[in-house]
Design a protein around this motif. Structure first.
Motif, short mmCIF file in Angstrom:
data_model
loop_
_atom_site.label_atom_id
_atom_site.label_comp_id
_atom_site.label_asym_id
_atom_site.label_seq_id
_atom_site.Cartn_x
_atom_site.Cartn_y
_atom_site.Cartn_z
N ARG A 108 0.81 -1.11 0.02
CA ARG A 108 0.02 0.05 -0.14
C ARG A 108 1.00 1.28 0.05
NH1 ARG A 108 -4.53 1.97 4.42
NH2 ARG A 108 -5.12 3.96 3.48
N TYR A 109 1.83 1.18 0.96
CA TYR A 109 2.53 2.73 1.15
C TYR A 109 3.97 2.07 0.05
CZ TYR A 109 -0.58 3.86 4.59
OH TYR A 109 -1.90 4.12 5.17
N SER A 110 3.86 2.04 -0.89
CA SER A 110 4.97 1.69 -1.86
C SER A 110 5.54 2.75 -2.62
CB SER A 110 4.62 0.32 -2.63
OG SER A 110 3.66 0.90 -3.77
N HIS A 111 6.58 2.55 -3.35
CA HIS A 111 7.12 3.43 -4.39
C HIS A 111 6.18 3.46 -5.38
CE1 HIS A 111 11.51 4.18 -3.10
NE2 HIS A 111 11.40 2.94 -2.72
N TRP A 112 5.75 2.48 -5.82
CA TRP A 112 4.82 2.43 -7.18
C TRP A 112 3.70 3.40 -6.86
CZ3 TRP A 112 5.48 1.26 -11.80
CH2 TRP A 112 4.16 1.08 -12.82
N ASN A 113 3.14 3.15 -5.68
CA ASN A 113 1.93 3.84 -5.38
C ASN A 113 2.34 5.54 -4.84
OD1 ASN A 113 0.35 1.89 -5.86
ND2 ASN A 113 0.26 0.98 -3.67
N GLY A 114 3.52 5.83 -4.87
CA GLY A 114 3.91 7.34 -4.61
C GLY A 114 4.22 7.71 -3.28
N TYR A 115 4.39 6.70 -2.40
CA TYR A 115 4.62 7.04 -0.99
C TYR A 115 5.98 7.20 -0.42
CZ TYR A 115 -0.27 6.46 -0.29
OH TYR A 115 -1.80 6.60 -0.16
N LYS A 116 6.86 6.88 -1.41
CA LYS A 116 8.37 6.49 -0.97
C LYS A 116 9.32 7.19 -2.16
CE LYS A 116 8.20 2.22 1.50
NZ LYS A 116 9.16 1.36 1.85
N VAL A 117 10.31 7.59 -1.44
CA VAL A 117 11.59 7.84 -2.40
C VAL A 117 12.68 7.26 -1.68
CG1 VAL A 117 10.67 9.94 -3.16
CG2 VAL A 117 11.73 10.21 -1.13
N ASP A 118 13.85 7.15 -2.34
CA ASP A 118 15.21 6.61 -1.95
C ASP A 118 15.87 7.78 -1.99
OD1 ASP A 118 14.17 4.08 -1.58
OD2 ASP A 118 15.03 3.38 -3.38
N ILE A 119 16.88 7.95 -0.98
CA ILE A 119 18.00 9.19 -1.23
C ILE A 119 19.24 8.51 -0.93
CG2 ILE A 119 16.39 10.95 -0.77
CD1 ILE A 119 17.44 11.24 2.12
N ALA A 120 20.46 9.35 -1.52
CA ALA A 120 21.72 8.84 -1.15
C ALA A 120 21.96 9.01 0.22
CB ALA A 120 22.58 9.75 -2.15
N PRO A 121 22.83 8.10 0.87
CA PRO A 121 23.07 8.29 2.32
C PRO A 121 24.41 8.94 2.63
CG PRO A 121 23.73 6.03 1.39
CD PRO A 121 23.22 6.87 0.12
N THR A 122 24.17 10.12 2.16
CA THR A 122 25.42 11.07 2.70
C THR A 122 25.68 11.03 4.18
OG1 THR A 122 24.39 13.12 2.75
CG2 THR A 122 25.29 12.35 0.72
N GLY A 123 26.71 11.57 4.68
CA GLY A 123 27.21 11.83 6.07
C GLY A 123 26.36 12.82 6.90
N CYS A 124 25.81 13.80 6.13
CA CYS A 124 24.87 14.82 6.75
C CYS A 124 23.65 14.10 6.69
CB CYS A 124 25.01 15.81 5.78
SG CYS A 124 23.75 17.36 6.30
N VAL A 125 23.25 13.47 5.72
CA VAL A 125 21.69 12.82 5.65
C VAL A 125 21.67 11.80 6.82
CG1 VAL A 125 20.09 11.47 4.44
CG2 VAL A 125 21.20 13.35 3.35
N THR A 126 22.65 10.92 7.07
CA THR A 126 22.59 9.90 7.92
C THR A 126 22.71 10.61 9.36
OG1 THR A 126 23.29 8.31 6.42
CG2 THR A 126 23.94 7.91 9.06
N ASN A 127 23.67 11.58 9.66
CA ASN A 127 23.61 11.96 10.96
C ASN A 127 22.38 12.81 11.45
OD1 ASN A 127 26.23 11.15 11.48
ND2 ASN A 127 27.23 13.02 10.59
N TYR A 128 21.91 13.43 10.27
CA TYR A 128 20.41 14.31 10.81
C TYR A 128 19.23 13.39 11.06
CZ TYR A 128 16.26 17.21 10.57
OH TYR A 128 15.26 17.90 10.67
N ILE A 129 19.16 12.04 10.44
CA ILE A 129 18.07 11.31 10.48
C ILE A 129 18.45 10.48 11.94
CG2 ILE A 129 17.13 8.94 10.00
CD1 ILE A 129 17.69 10.03 6.94
N LYS A 130 19.49 10.17 12.42
CA LYS A 130 19.85 9.44 13.43
C LYS A 130 19.65 10.28 14.71
CE LYS A 130 22.83 5.65 12.06
NZ LYS A 130 23.99 4.98 11.96
N HIS A 131 20.01 11.55 14.69
CA HIS A 131 19.86 12.55 15.73
C HIS A 131 18.56 13.30 15.67
CE1 HIS A 131 24.02 12.18 15.44
NE2 HIS A 131 24.01 12.02 16.63
N ALA A 132 17.84 13.54 14.58
CA ALA A 132 16.40 14.18 14.71
C ALA A 132 15.35 13.19 14.89
CB ALA A 132 16.23 15.01 13.33
N PHE A 133 15.61 12.04 14.63
CA PHE A 133 14.17 10.97 14.61
C PHE A 133 14.56 10.18 15.73
CE2 PHE A 133 14.31 12.55 9.93
CZ PHE A 133 13.44 13.58 10.19
N ARG A 134 13.34 9.52 15.95
CA ARG A 134 13.36 8.20 17.12
C ARG A 134 13.77 6.60 16.43
NH1 ARG A 134 8.98 5.47 19.08
NH2 ARG A 134 7.66 6.65 17.85
#
Length: 166
Positions: A108-134
Motif C-alpha cells: 500500500r505505502y510503496s514506491h509504485w503507489n507514490g509514498y516513497k523515495v530513496d535518497i543517497a546516504p551522505t554523512g549529513c543525511v545519515t547524521n541528521y536522521i539518526k539525531h532528529a528522529f526516534r
C-alpha cells in the motif's frame, strides 16, 4: 480574512455573511505529507529542482516501467513536499536515487503507489536522521528504522535511505 459588519435583522444577513466569508484551510506538515494528489514526472521534477534537490538514475532515464530509471510519475504531492521539508530542515544536500519506477517492493505505502523515495546516504543525511528522529527498531529485512514526529519512516537499506511519507 476579510470581515464585514452587517446589521443582523434576520437570518438572511448572517447567511449572506457566511456565504461570502472564505477561510483558507490550515495546512500543516502532517496534512501536506498525507496528501495523495498525484503529480506528473514534470511537475514533481520542477518542484524538486526549485528546492535544490537533485536526482540520479543508473539508466539515465525517467521511464516508470524501467527499473533502471528514476521516475516521479504518479508520485504523491505529499511525498514531494516531505522530501523538500526534509532538505530544508536538515540543511543537507539531497539526491534522490529512487522514485515510482518499477522494481521496488509492492504494498500500500510503496514506491509504485507514490509514498516513497530513496535518497543517497551522505554523512549529513545519515547524521541528521539518526539525531532528529526516534529509532523504532528493525524492519523485516533488517533495515534500521527511524520515525519523525510527523510519522514518516526512514529505513537505512544497504545503499540508500528508503523514506515513506504517509
Amino acid at each position: 480574512m476579510i470581515s464585514t459588519r452587517l446589521p443582523v435583522r434576520s437570518g438572511l444577513a448572517a447567511a449572506a455573511l457566511t456565504a461570502i466569508t472564505v477561510v483558507a484551510p490550515l495546512v500543516t506538515a502532517d496534512t501536506a505529507a498525507a496528501s495523495g494528489t498525484k503529480l506528473t514526472h514534470a511537475q514533481a521534477s520542477s518542484r524538486l529542482r526549485a528546492a535544490g534537490i537533485s536526482w540520479t538514475s543508473s539508466g539515465h532515464c525517467s521511464n516508470r516501467y524501467n527499473r533502471h530509471c528514476t521516475s516521479f510519475s504518479n508520485i504523491n504531492s505529499g511525498t514531494i513536499s516531505g522530501i523538500i521539508t526534509f532538505k530544508r530542515a536538515s540543511h543537507c544536500a539531497v539526491t534522490i536515487t529512487g522514485g515510482t519506477e518499477t522494481g521496488h517492493a509492492a504494498g500500500r505505502y510503496s514506491h509504485w503507489n507514490g509514498y516513497k523515495v530513496d535518497i543517497a546516504p551522505t554523512g549529513c543525511v545519515t547524521n541528521y536522521i539518526k539525531h532528529a528522529f526516534r529509532y523504532i527498531g528493525r524492519r523485516g529485512d533488517g533495515a534500521p528504522m527511524y520515525k519523525s514526529s510527523a510519522g514518516n519512516i526512514y529505513a537505512r537499506e544497504s545503499s540508500h535511505w528508503d523514506i515513506t511519507y504517509k
